[in-house]
Design an enzyme around this catalytic site. Structure first.
Site, PDB file in Angstrom:
ATOM      1  N   SER A  42      -6.327 -38.798  -4.307  1.00 26.34           N
ATOM      2  CA  SER A  42      -5.552 -38.203  -5.395  1.00 26.34           C
ATOM      3  C   SER A  42      -4.485 -37.270  -4.852  1.00 26.34           C
ATOM      4  O   SER A  42      -3.596 -37.684  -4.118  1.00 26.34           O
ATOM      5  CB  SER A  42      -6.499 -37.502  -6.369  1.00 26.34           C
ATOM      6  OG  SER A  42      -5.813 -37.009  -7.483  1.00 26.34           O
ATOM      7  N   ASP A  44       0.678 -37.913  -9.435  1.00 25.96           N
ATOM      8  CA  ASP A  44      -0.026 -37.562  -8.208  1.00 25.96           C
ATOM      9  C   ASP A  44      -0.120 -38.791  -7.316  1.00 25.96           C
ATOM     10  O   ASP A  44       0.474 -39.832  -7.602  1.00 25.96           O
ATOM     11  CB  ASP A  44      -1.404 -36.978  -8.532  1.00 25.96           C
ATOM     12  CG  ASP A  44      -2.337 -38.008  -9.165  1.00 25.96           C
ATOM     13  OD1 ASP A  44      -1.841 -39.009  -9.717  1.00 25.96           O
ATOM     14  OD2 ASP A  44      -3.563 -37.810  -9.118  1.00 25.96           O
ATOM     15  N   ASP A  53      -2.512 -41.530 -11.474  1.00 29.12           N
ATOM     16  CA  ASP A  53      -3.271 -41.475 -12.728  1.00 29.12           C
ATOM     17  C   ASP A  53      -3.078 -40.137 -13.447  1.00 29.12           C
ATOM     18  O   ASP A  53      -3.567 -39.957 -14.567  1.00 29.12           O
ATOM     19  CB  ASP A  53      -4.757 -41.761 -12.510  1.00 29.12           C
ATOM     20  CG  ASP A  53      -5.488 -40.671 -11.732  1.00 29.12           C
ATOM     21  OD1 ASP A  53      -4.817 -39.821 -11.096  1.00 29.12           O
ATOM     22  OD2 ASP A  53      -6.733 -40.658 -11.752  1.00 29.12           O
TER      23      ASP A  53
END
Length: 483
Positions: free
Chosen positions: A104, A247, A251
């Protein structure tokens, strides 16, 4: 799990790349599949979809995960390097387990594996079942350093992006963004090119900005100072109606107004829920309380931080008949627990974080004749949030300090200077970390990150200036306290 120091948190397994050896990633994936076997969602011959982000370590980890699927006699479906929601849309619609190799927003010296069930995200109850699985490594597949030596190659890529693009075009229509010029801050987000494609498919003009050949750690909840400057510089010429980015695994969204000011994700979520006509909203306790003050939805559920908790709350709302049921996080990730039928258009449920949907909802809410996103924000009650993080703080250290605070909220708040700045403590919420509301309606919230050795600091106030003051105060005071 303990020996490798690769922890299992709210977004799956994460750790240092050096700790995430091929053997560790293989073992995690086998444990995941063995658990799915026990609940009837995996069996030999079943396909398992896999994808990843643009971190340097991702291809290696994807290969280790594919090896585990092969070992378990499954069929890896390689969806390539694509956004997490694109993978999820493909897999959920086919009742197919899936996993995403991504860290992430965290730096590239770390990575992770996010596991999904056949129809939705891995929940906390699933984590318990996975931990109970016994896993043995196949003889001769790894060397002494845990490097995969077996002859395993990734299958050819299955293109899942056309289906992902069609999702938005079918719902919003091919002219939804006509007349809008949008900057796309590409950095190293895995969805940087498909975001351009989606904007163009909706009739808008997309201008690529800031593309990077090295991984850039963009956190949509704690925006870097350099990204604040970049957006304002890009917006100075007045060319863009907004600037969009995500990011690393695309998402979680980040959107500016026409002046290059980044919107908070929890404000983006309120506007998106309003645009979709939601009957129920589930969001973590850290999200902006303008949601309640706005009165836009009849049913609101507050949860711990993390998409598994939001998913559970959303599903509870569906069972209670509160539909359409949506959820969002303070980082902007937006989730649909039920189908949307709105103004004659249909959007299928996607109970996982999506970056594109909330941004398009907001951009299409700016009607012809209105000035822009900045004016849309002025329709919400005046509550403003800020957040940041103290990095390289071990979770054990954070927990020890929070225990002290929990045992004497008033005393420790006074010692930290919070009472002098905000007045007496009015309310304490321990849903996730410690969230303190003071008599002047200021809020300071401390919580250890579930994904990295960080202590998160959240604040909320009635003006942007006050929120900034609170964050500066909170970061300085807690930083001294943690030293």
């Amino acid at each position: 799990m303990v020996q490798s120091e690769v922890a299992f948190g709210t977004s799956g397994a994460r750790g240092l790349v050096t700790s995430m050896t091929d053997a560790v990633c293989f073992a995690y994936t086998v444990g995941y599949l063995k658990y799915l076997e026990t609940i009837g969602e995996f069996s030999p011959g079943k396909p398992v979809a896999i994808a990843g982000d643009l971190r340097p370590s991702t291809p290696r980890i994807l290969r280790a995960c594919a090896a585990a699927i092969v070992w378990m006699k499954g069929k890896p479906v390689n969806c390539g390097l694509v956004p997490t929601p694109a993978l999820s849309l493909y897999a959920f619609s086919r009742n197919m387990p899936s996993l995403m190799v991504t860290g992430s927003h965290i730096p590239s010296d770390r990575n992770g594996i996010k596991f999904n069930r056949a129809k939705g995200e891995f929940l906390k109850s699933d984590e318990t079942g996975m931990r109970e699985q016994d896993v043995s490594l196949p003889h001769g597949w790894f060397d002494d350093q845990g490097t995969l030596t077996a002859d395993i190659t990734l299958p050819a890529v299955t293109d899942v992006l056309p289906e992902y693009i069609s999702r938005y075009v079918d719902f919003f229509g091919p002219t939804a963004l006509s007349g809008k010029t949008l900057g796309v801050y590409q950095h190293s987000a895995v969805g940087r090119d498909v975001l351009v494609s989606i904007i163009e498919a909706l009739g808008g003009k997309a201008v690529a900005l800031g593309r990077s050949d090295v991984f850039v750690s963009v956190d949509t909840e704690a925006v870097r100072p350099e990204d604040i400057v970049l957006a304002r510089d890009w917006a100075q010429n007045g060319e863009y109606d907004a600037i969009l980015t995500t990011d690393g695994d695309s998402d979680r969204p980040l959107l500016t107004d026409q002046h290059g000011r980044w919107l908070r994700g929890d404000v983006l979520g309120i506007l998106a829920a309003q645009s979709l006509g939601a009957a129920s909203v589930t969001t973590p306790v850290s999200s902006n309380t303008a949601l309640e003050a706005s009165g836009i939805v009849p049913s609101i559920r507050r949860t711990r931080i993390g998409s598994p908790y939001v998913v559970t709350g959303m599903m509870d709302a569906v069972e209670a008949g509160n539909v359409p049921s949506v959820g969002y996080e303070a980082n902007g990730g937006f989730l649909l627990a039920s189908d949307i039928n709105h103004q004659g258009k249909f959007l299928a449920a996607l109970p996982t974080r999506d970056a594109v949907l909330p941004m398009i909802c907001v951009l299409t809410s700016v009607q012809d004749g209105q000035r822009g996103v900045a004016e849309l924000l002025e329709t919400l009650p005046p509550r403003f949030t800020q957040s940041d993080r103290l990095q390289n703080i071990p979770r054990t250290q954070s927990e020890a300090r929070l225990t002290m605070l929990r045992e004497d909220v008033a005393g420790v708040s006074e010692m930290l200077g919070f009472v002098d700045a905000c007045g007496p403590v009015a309310k304490v919420d321990e849903t996730d970390g410690i969230r303190i509301t003071f008599h002047q309606d200021d809020i300071i919230h401390l919580r250890p990150s579930g994904n990295a050795p960080e202590l998160r600091v959240y604040v909320e106030a009635s003006t942007p200036q006050r929120a900034e003051e609170l964050l500066t105060l909170g970061m300085a005071a807690v930083g001294r306290w943690m030293a």
